[in-house]
Scaffold this active site. Structure first.
Site, mmCIF file in Angstrom:
data_model
loop_
_atom_site.group_PDB
_atom_site.id
_atom_site.type_symbol
_atom_site.label_atom_id
_atom_site.label_comp_id
_atom_site.label_asym_id
_atom_site.label_seq_id
_atom_site.Cartn_x
_atom_site.Cartn_y
_atom_site.Cartn_z
ATOM 1 C CB THR A 68 -0.948 -0.007 1.214
ATOM 2 O OG1 THR A 68 -1.832 -1.123 1.085
ATOM 3 C CG2 THR A 68 -1.757 1.283 1.296
ATOM 4 C CD GLU A 139 -2.011 10.798 8.448
ATOM 5 O OE1 GLU A 139 -1.748 10.892 9.663
ATOM 6 O OE2 GLU A 139 -2.492 9.759 7.937
ATOM 7 C CE1 TYR A 153 -6.922 4.803 6.205
ATOM 8 C CE2 TYR A 153 -6.519 3.824 8.367
ATOM 9 C CZ TYR A 153 -7.030 3.740 7.079
ATOM 10 O OH TYR A 153 -7.656 2.580 6.683
ATOM 11 C CG HIS A 235 -1.837 -3.635 -3.657
ATOM 12 N ND1 HIS A 235 -2.882 -4.402 -3.189
ATOM 13 C CD2 HIS A 235 -1.534 -2.774 -2.645
ATOM 14 C CE1 HIS A 235 -3.192 -4.038 -1.955
ATOM 15 N NE2 HIS A 235 -2.389 -3.038 -1.597
ATOM 16 C CG HIS A 339 -1.226 -6.646 -1.193
ATOM 17 N ND1 HIS A 339 -0.336 -5.737 -0.666
ATOM 18 C CD2 HIS A 339 -2.340 -6.560 -0.418
ATOM 19 C CE1 HIS A 339 -0.883 -5.116 0.363
ATOM 20 N NE2 HIS A 339 -2.103 -5.601 0.549
#
Length: 400
Positions: A68, A139, A153, A235, A339
């Site tokens: 990610t 951030e 987040y 992804h 992933h």
């Protein structure tokens, strides 16, 4: 004379405001873990309509490791992880002597980790504004800049509130050139239940409904035809099970004493302990049937993963669907998803579509790498890109 000067100043301010409001706008939407084949008219009718109306790539190829944070930061910098410094979701910096992980709020918000120039910094250096909602990197203060508007987040923020954030940003003066939107539910369901599960199909429908709501609200506000919507994945997702695990302890005696474990799973990475050489450890690890281990600097050129100081000493390239752990899962029937595998594998392919005044209509594009998206968005936003690894030539055919 004084009144004439005041009148002139007001006129100039009015013109500047008009230019800001008419300048190109990109709403950049990320659907984490959205595998390319999830896009179909049954589960994702709104996304499918956007794809049919605008441009749609056969698939988007991510970067290595297909995780990610590296993937998202590549999208907004045009740099491979070896050049932007976010080399994995979890990493160790030997100079700082500190670890980074996506769950560590202090690290995520510390500018020292983030290299390169993300798109919101490019915009603000050139007099534009931005509104980033939960995009990795947004951030932290980077190169002395923060996004004009940003938020921490919040993984449980309702989808309706996420759409509200976009619409509120569009009402700001000056209107932000870049607005980001992020959805995590497809990825989290994929990890827990596997990519082909009904739970993932339902997550795709939930996100698709939210994007349909955004389209409806843009149309109601008279903005749909004047803004550019770009929807990407970071992804894909591969099916895993507890029966497909390489156990580190089967190959190394006392693994935690033999090496420093940076991270395991689908993209395992290890550091050597002081005084150790790679040869003996590599020989032991490469007895694994489903993992090929490389010493730093020797990975295949196609992975663009070689020189950064945060890249660990030993990197494992895992067969898709397999994982590296220390202990086997006690439930031999457990199935999930992962992933981090090589970007070329179809299970790691993800989504790219775009619609708006800058893009062609009804255009199907060949697959391309996410490293080119930064150049594409700079062209749409009419700003000069920072140095990067992408090429506008690759993605120019998508533009009108």
């Amino acid at each position: 004379m004084r009144y004439a000067l005041i009148l002139l100043l007001l006129l100039l301010l009015s013109r500047n405001h008009q230019v800001d409001q008419e300048a190109p706008v990109v709403i950049l939407v990320s659907i984490d873990g959205f595998r390319a084949d999830y896009l179909n008219p049954n589960n994702a009718p709104n996304l499918h309509r956007l794809a049919e109306a605008g441009v749609h790539a056969d698939y988007l190829e991510t970067v290595f490791p297909s995780n990610t944070f590296p993937s998202h930061y590549t999208i907004v910098t045009g740099l491979y992880p070896r050049n932007h410094g976010i080399v994995n979701n979890t990493m160790f910096d030997p100079t700082l002597e500190r670890r980074f992980s996506l769950g560590n709020r202090d690290a995520v918000q510390d500018s020292v980790w983030w290299q390169g120039e993300p798109l919101w910094v490019t915009l603000q250096k050139q007099g534009r504004t931005s509104a980033t909602y939960m995009w990795p990197g947004s951030e932290a203060q980077i190169a002395g800049y923060r996004p004009t508007w940003w938020m921490e987040y919040d993984g449980v923020l309702p989808h309706e509130a996420r759409v509200d954030s976009v619409m509120s940003a569009l009402a700001r003066t000056p209107r932000p050139g870049l607005i980001t939107l992020y959805y995590s539910i497809v990825d989290s369901r994929g990890h827990r239940y596997g990519p082909d599960s009904p739970e993932v199909a339902e997550a795709v429908r939930e996100v698709d409904y939210s994007i349909g709501t955004l389209v409806d609200r843009l149309q109601a506000a008279g903005l749909y035809d004047s803004v550019n919507m770009v929807v990407v994945g970071d992804h894909g997702m591969a099916t895993t099970s507890s029966g497909r695990v390489e156990n580190l302890a089967d190959y190394l005696d006392s693994p935690r004493d033999s090496v420093y474990i940076v991270t395991l799973g689908a993209a395992p990475m290890l550091n050597l302990r002081k005084g150790q050489s790679a040869g003996g450890i590599l020989s032991a690890l490469n007895r694994m049937e489903h993992v090929t281990w490389y010493e730093k600097g020797t990975l295949p050129d196609t992975l663009h993963y070689d020189v950064h100081l945060r890249i660990p000493d030993l990197v494992g390239v895992v067969d898709p669907g397999w994982l590296v752990r220390i202990n086997h899962d006690p439930d031999p029937g457990n199935v999930g998803g992962a992933h981090g595998y090589v970007p070329a594998h179809p299970d790691m392919h993800t989504l790219f579509l775009a619609r708006g005044p800058a893009f062609k209509e009804g255009y199907r594009a060949a697959a391309f790498s996410s490293v080119h998206i930064y150049e594409l968005l700079c062209a749409v936003l009419q700003v000069t890109p920072a140095p990067n690894d992408g090429s506008l030539k690759i993605v120019r055919p998508l533009l009108r």
